[in-house]
Design an enzyme around this catalytic site. Structure first.
Site, PDB file in Angstrom:
ATOM      1  CB  SER A 119      49.876  17.523  59.569  1.00  0.00           C
ATOM      2  OG  SER A 119      50.964  17.305  58.737  1.00  0.00           O
ATOM      3  CG  HIS A 140      49.224  22.117  55.894  1.00  0.00           C
ATOM      4  ND1 HIS A 140      48.048  21.440  55.733  1.00  0.00           N
ATOM      5  CD2 HIS A 140      50.165  21.157  56.133  1.00  0.00           C
ATOM      6  CE1 HIS A 140      48.257  20.140  55.869  1.00  0.00           C
ATOM      7  NE2 HIS A 140      49.543  19.951  56.111  1.00  0.00           N
ATOM      8  CD  GLU A 152      44.770  23.037  54.259  1.00  0.00           C
ATOM      9  OE1 GLU A 152      43.600  22.645  54.114  1.00  0.00           O
ATOM     10  OE2 GLU A 152      45.530  22.547  55.107  1.00  0.00           O
ATOM     11  CG  ASN A 190      46.054  16.839  57.032  1.00  0.00           C
ATOM     12  OD1 ASN A 190      46.062  16.195  55.989  1.00  0.00           O
ATOM     13  ND2 ASN A 190      47.139  17.390  57.535  1.00  0.00           N
TER      14      ASN A 190
HETATM   15  N1  CAA Z   1      59.257  14.212  45.328  1.00  0.00           N
HETATM   16  C1  CAA Z   1      59.308  15.168  44.393  1.00  0.00           C
HETATM   17  N2  CAA Z   1      58.721  15.071  43.190  1.00  0.00           N
HETATM   18  C2  CAA Z   1      58.085  13.936  42.908  1.00  0.00           C
HETATM   19  C3  CAA Z   1      57.998  12.894  43.828  1.00  0.00           C
HETATM   20  C4  CAA Z   1      58.609  13.072  45.082  1.00  0.00           C
HETATM   21  N3  CAA Z   1      58.558  12.126  46.048  1.00  0.00           N
HETATM   22  N4  CAA Z   1      57.290  11.887  43.285  1.00  0.00           N
HETATM   23  C5  CAA Z   1      56.932  12.293  42.063  1.00  0.00           C
HETATM   24  N5  CAA Z   1      57.405  13.533  41.830  1.00  0.00           N
HETATM   25  C6  CAA Z   1      57.159  14.364  40.667  1.00  0.00           C
HETATM   26  C7  CAA Z   1      58.137  14.228  39.585  1.00  0.00           C
HETATM   27  O1  CAA Z   1      58.414  15.512  39.118  1.00  0.00           O
HETATM   28  C8  CAA Z   1      57.404  13.456  38.518  1.00  0.00           C
HETATM   29  O2  CAA Z   1      57.724  13.934  37.268  1.00  0.00           O
HETATM   30  P1  CAA Z   1      58.881  13.218  36.406  1.00  0.00           P
HETATM   31  O3  CAA Z   1      58.559  11.766  36.394  1.00  0.00           O
HETATM   32  O4  CAA Z   1      58.770  13.915  35.107  1.00  0.00           O
HETATM   33  O5  CAA Z   1      60.169  13.485  37.095  1.00  0.00           O
HETATM   34  C9  CAA Z   1      55.944  13.726  38.767  1.00  0.00           C
HETATM   35  O6  CAA Z   1      55.850  14.036  40.165  1.00  0.00           O
HETATM   36  C10 CAA Z   1      55.073  12.512  38.469  1.00  0.00           C
HETATM   37  O7  CAA Z   1      55.627  11.421  39.193  1.00  0.00           O
HETATM   38  P2  CAA Z   1      55.454   9.897  38.806  1.00  0.00           P
HETATM   39  O8  CAA Z   1      55.159   9.770  37.333  1.00  0.00           O
HETATM   40  O9  CAA Z   1      56.616   9.140  39.339  1.00  0.00           O
HETATM   41  O10 CAA Z   1      54.272   9.418  39.664  1.00  0.00           O
HETATM   42  P3  CAA Z   1      52.774   9.848  39.680  1.00  0.00           P
HETATM   43  O11 CAA Z   1      52.276  10.378  38.382  1.00  0.00           O
HETATM   44  O12 CAA Z   1      52.095   8.709  40.298  1.00  0.00           O
HETATM   45  O13 CAA Z   1      52.728  11.066  40.702  1.00  0.00           O
HETATM   46  C11 CAA Z   1      52.417  11.748  42.921  1.00  0.00           C
HETATM   47  C12 CAA Z   1      53.305  10.969  41.952  1.00  0.00           C
HETATM   48  C13 CAA Z   1      52.365  13.201  42.506  1.00  0.00           C
HETATM   49  C14 CAA Z   1      53.070  11.623  44.281  1.00  0.00           C
HETATM   50  C15 CAA Z   1      50.973  11.134  42.889  1.00  0.00           C
HETATM   51  O14 CAA Z   1      51.056   9.743  43.116  1.00  0.00           O
HETATM   52  C16 CAA Z   1      50.052  11.755  43.882  1.00  0.00           C
HETATM   53  O15 CAA Z   1      49.500  12.829  43.663  1.00  0.00           O
HETATM   54  N6  CAA Z   1      49.824  11.060  45.035  1.00  0.00           N
HETATM   55  C17 CAA Z   1      48.980  11.583  46.105  1.00  0.00           C
HETATM   56  C18 CAA Z   1      49.783  12.552  46.934  1.00  0.00           C
HETATM   57  C19 CAA Z   1      48.954  13.170  48.013  1.00  0.00           C
HETATM   58  O16 CAA Z   1      47.767  12.958  48.190  1.00  0.00           O
HETATM   59  N7  CAA Z   1      49.620  14.010  48.818  1.00  0.00           N
HETATM   60  C20 CAA Z   1      49.026  14.636  49.949  1.00  0.00           C
HETATM   61  C21 CAA Z   1      49.380  13.847  51.195  1.00  0.00           C
HETATM   62  S1  CAA Z   1      48.617  14.512  52.654  1.00  0.00           S
HETATM   63  C22 CAA Z   1      49.559  15.850  53.027  1.00  0.00           C
HETATM   64  O17 CAA Z   1      50.536  16.150  52.406  1.00  0.00           O
HETATM   65  C23 CAA Z   1      49.112  16.689  54.191  1.00  0.00           C
HETATM   66  C24 CAA Z   1      49.584  16.308  55.512  1.00  0.00           C
HETATM   67  O18 CAA Z   1      49.688  17.209  56.353  1.00  0.00           O
HETATM   68  C25 CAA Z   1      49.860  14.902  55.913  1.00  0.00           C
HETATM   69  P1  NAD Z   2      60.034  13.831  58.725  1.00  0.00           P
HETATM   70  O1  NAD Z   2      60.043  12.860  59.843  1.00  0.00           O
HETATM   71  O2  NAD Z   2      60.243  13.333  57.337  1.00  0.00           O
HETATM   72  O3  NAD Z   2      61.112  14.978  58.965  1.00  0.00           O
HETATM   73  C1  NAD Z   2      61.207  15.710  60.138  1.00  0.00           C
HETATM   74  C2  NAD Z   2      62.626  16.217  60.224  1.00  0.00           C
HETATM   75  O4  NAD Z   2      62.722  17.216  61.245  1.00  0.00           O
HETATM   76  C3  NAD Z   2      63.645  15.123  60.591  1.00  0.00           C
HETATM   77  O5  NAD Z   2      64.598  15.026  59.554  1.00  0.00           O
HETATM   78  C4  NAD Z   2      64.263  15.620  61.896  1.00  0.00           C
HETATM   79  O6  NAD Z   2      65.649  15.351  61.994  1.00  0.00           O
HETATM   80  C5  NAD Z   2      64.017  17.103  61.781  1.00  0.00           C
HETATM   81  N1  NAD Z   2      64.065  17.855  63.034  1.00  0.00           N
HETATM   82  C6  NAD Z   2      63.526  17.549  64.237  1.00  0.00           C
HETATM   83  N2  NAD Z   2      63.787  18.539  65.116  1.00  0.00           N
HETATM   84  C7  NAD Z   2      64.493  19.494  64.450  1.00  0.00           C
HETATM   85  C8  NAD Z   2      65.046  20.743  64.808  1.00  0.00           C
HETATM   86  N3  NAD Z   2      64.905  21.235  66.037  1.00  0.00           N
HETATM   87  N4  NAD Z   2      65.720  21.439  63.864  1.00  0.00           N
HETATM   88  C9  NAD Z   2      65.856  20.954  62.614  1.00  0.00           C
HETATM   89  N5  NAD Z   2      65.353  19.786  62.217  1.00  0.00           N
HETATM   90  C10 NAD Z   2      64.671  19.066  63.124  1.00  0.00           C
HETATM   91  O7  NAD Z   2      58.653  14.607  58.839  1.00  0.00           O
HETATM   92  P2  NAD Z   2      57.844  15.375  57.677  1.00  0.00           P
HETATM   93  O8  NAD Z   2      56.917  14.406  57.041  1.00  0.00           O
HETATM   94  O9  NAD Z   2      58.783  16.152  56.853  1.00  0.00           O
HETATM   95  O10 NAD Z   2      56.952  16.343  58.573  1.00  0.00           O
HETATM   96  C11 NAD Z   2      57.445  17.583  59.024  1.00  0.00           C
HETATM   97  C12 NAD Z   2      56.278  18.475  59.389  1.00  0.00           C
HETATM   98  O11 NAD Z   2      55.477  18.680  58.222  1.00  0.00           O
HETATM   99  C13 NAD Z   2      55.356  17.904  60.458  1.00  0.00           C
HETATM  100  O12 NAD Z   2      54.833  18.959  61.212  1.00  0.00           O
HETATM  101  C14 NAD Z   2      54.264  17.244  59.622  1.00  0.00           C
HETATM  102  O13 NAD Z   2      53.047  17.116  60.310  1.00  0.00           O
HETATM  103  C15 NAD Z   2      54.145  18.230  58.479  1.00  0.00           C
HETATM  104  N6  NAD Z   2      53.603  17.713  57.224  1.00  0.00           N
HETATM  105  C16 NAD Z   2      53.872  16.436  56.834  1.00  0.00           C
HETATM  106  C17 NAD Z   2      53.351  15.976  55.625  1.00  0.00           C
HETATM  107  C18 NAD Z   2      53.620  14.577  55.142  1.00  0.00           C
HETATM  108  O14 NAD Z   2      52.912  14.103  54.235  1.00  0.00           O
HETATM  109  N7  NAD Z   2      54.592  13.861  55.672  1.00  0.00           N
HETATM  110  C19 NAD Z   2      52.596  16.828  54.811  1.00  0.00           C
HETATM  111  C20 NAD Z   2      52.377  18.154  55.237  1.00  0.00           C
HETATM  112  C21 NAD Z   2      52.863  18.580  56.459  1.00  0.00           C
END
Ligand code: CAA
Ligand code: NAD
Length: 294
Positions: A119, A140, A152, A190
């Protein structure tokens, strides 16, 4: 280059989803976790999502079985040897990722591509410890990987045009919207989304609104699908703190620093939805806002 087999290292929130969509694309998948319990947990998450897709009529039962049949869960790095592409999705910790690549890179066949789903970490730092920085890129994905349309594709100074092309092709096969990002900490999304989530925590600390009010306001006022504190729980508070630390270290700007409340929650083991408690408690039928004692 044709991709037939993909390795996914890490089967947590992101890794299980990446493994699932790769198998849905028809590729064989090796999913590596650290122990048998974690392998079972990752596969169970995939099973749950596939069952849900079948129940909702989005997938035939036979197709779901075929997807499941293409995924091999393992703790053995050796199973990654004949993968054409290995994507890491392990904990957001540079030390752990470097240690992992030092083991995996010599095992995976020559000519294969390596990618990180980080991330926030600079992709070049991981590329540089492998024997093939030209074949190393950032892929990503967004959470949940099964649903979020964006990928990405991150190019470092060493990433070859061929590797970049593979990144775009992977995104296309997976049906993602692909955006080319430079290897700048946080990439595009991010860079903008993390300060927003961290600022929501600061707004809560300053008493601007309650947890529910802040979330409700951003849902109804900005049309976001989730409020920022629900989203932080969804991303994982441990991951968010790690991302903040990396971004603050890089940019030295307060907006990237994890606020004290967040760091204390993580110290208490409150990692958000994945641990059952964060800004909300997920143990009941509906999430209930946590008492954070501010
Ligand atoms: N895993 C897999 N599929 C999922 C899921 C999950 N945890 N949650 C929901 N879904 C899917 C299902 O297919 C679902 O369809 P069905 O109900 O027909 O099975 C569909 O999404 C819609 O789900 P819901 O009706 O339960 O809920 P929703 O309409 O509120 O959508 C959501 C759920 C897509 C997660 C929505 O709330 C959303 O877009 N949230 C924002 C998510 C977001 O911003 N993500 C980015 C995070 S940042 C990141 O990822 C980068 C990083 O590096 C940290
Ligand atoms: P998480 O904590 O849910 O899962 C990480 C997993 O990696 C754990 O199950 C752990 O047991 C496993 N692990 C650690 N060392 C390992 C190894 N050597 N071999 C195999 N497995 C190992 O974390 P996450 O949210 O899935 O994040 C994973 C990566 O994806 C991070 O780099 C995070 O920044 C990135 N990411 C996270 C998100 C998010 O929304 N959580 C979105 C995009 C990218």
């Amino acid at each position: 280059m044709a991709i037939n087999k993909v390795g996914v290292v890490g089967g947590g929130l992101m890794g299980h989803g990446i493994a699932q969509i790769c198998a849905q694309a028809g590729w064989d998948v090796v999913l590596r976790e650290v122990d048998d319990g974690k392998v079972e947990k990752a596969v169970a998450m995939i099973d749950k999502q596939l069952s849900r897709a079948v129940d909702r009529g989005r997938m035939e039962g036979a197709a779901a079985d075929a997807v499941r049949g293409r995924i091999e869960g393992t703790t053995d790095y050796g199973r990654l040897a004949d993968c054409d592409l290995v994507i890491e999705a392990i904990t957001e910790d540079l030390g752990l990722k470097l240690e992992m690549w030092k083991e995996v890179d010599p095992i995976v066949k020559d000519g294969a591509f390596l990618a990180t789903n980080t991330s926030s970490l600079a992709v070049i730092d991981q590329a540089a410890v492998t024997s093939r920085p030209d074949r190393f890129l950032g892929l990503h994905f967004f959470n949940p990987a099964q649903v979020m349309p964006l990928l990405e594709v991150v190019q470092t100074v060493t990433t070859s045009d061929e590797a970049l092309k593979v990144g775009f092709e992977v995104g296309e096969v997976l049906g993602k919207t692909v955006v080319h990002a430079k290897d700048k900490t946080g990439f595009i999304v991010n860079r903008l989304l993390v300060p927003y989530m961290l600022d929501a925590v600061r707004a809560y600390e300053e008493g601007v609104g309650s947890i529910e009010e802040i979330d409700a306001a951003m849902k109804a006022g900005a049309n976001h699908p989730m409020g920022p504190l629900t989203l932080a729980d969804f991303v994982g508070l441990d991951t968010l703190v790690s991302i903040g630390a990396v971004m603050f270290d890089e940019y030295r700007e307060r907006r990237f620093a994890a606020p004290p409340t967040l760091r204390k929650m993580v110290a208490a083991g409150w990692y958000g939805r994945k641990s059952g408690k964060g800004f909300y408690d997920y143990s009941g039928d509906k999430p209930v806002a946590s008492e954070l004692g501010l």
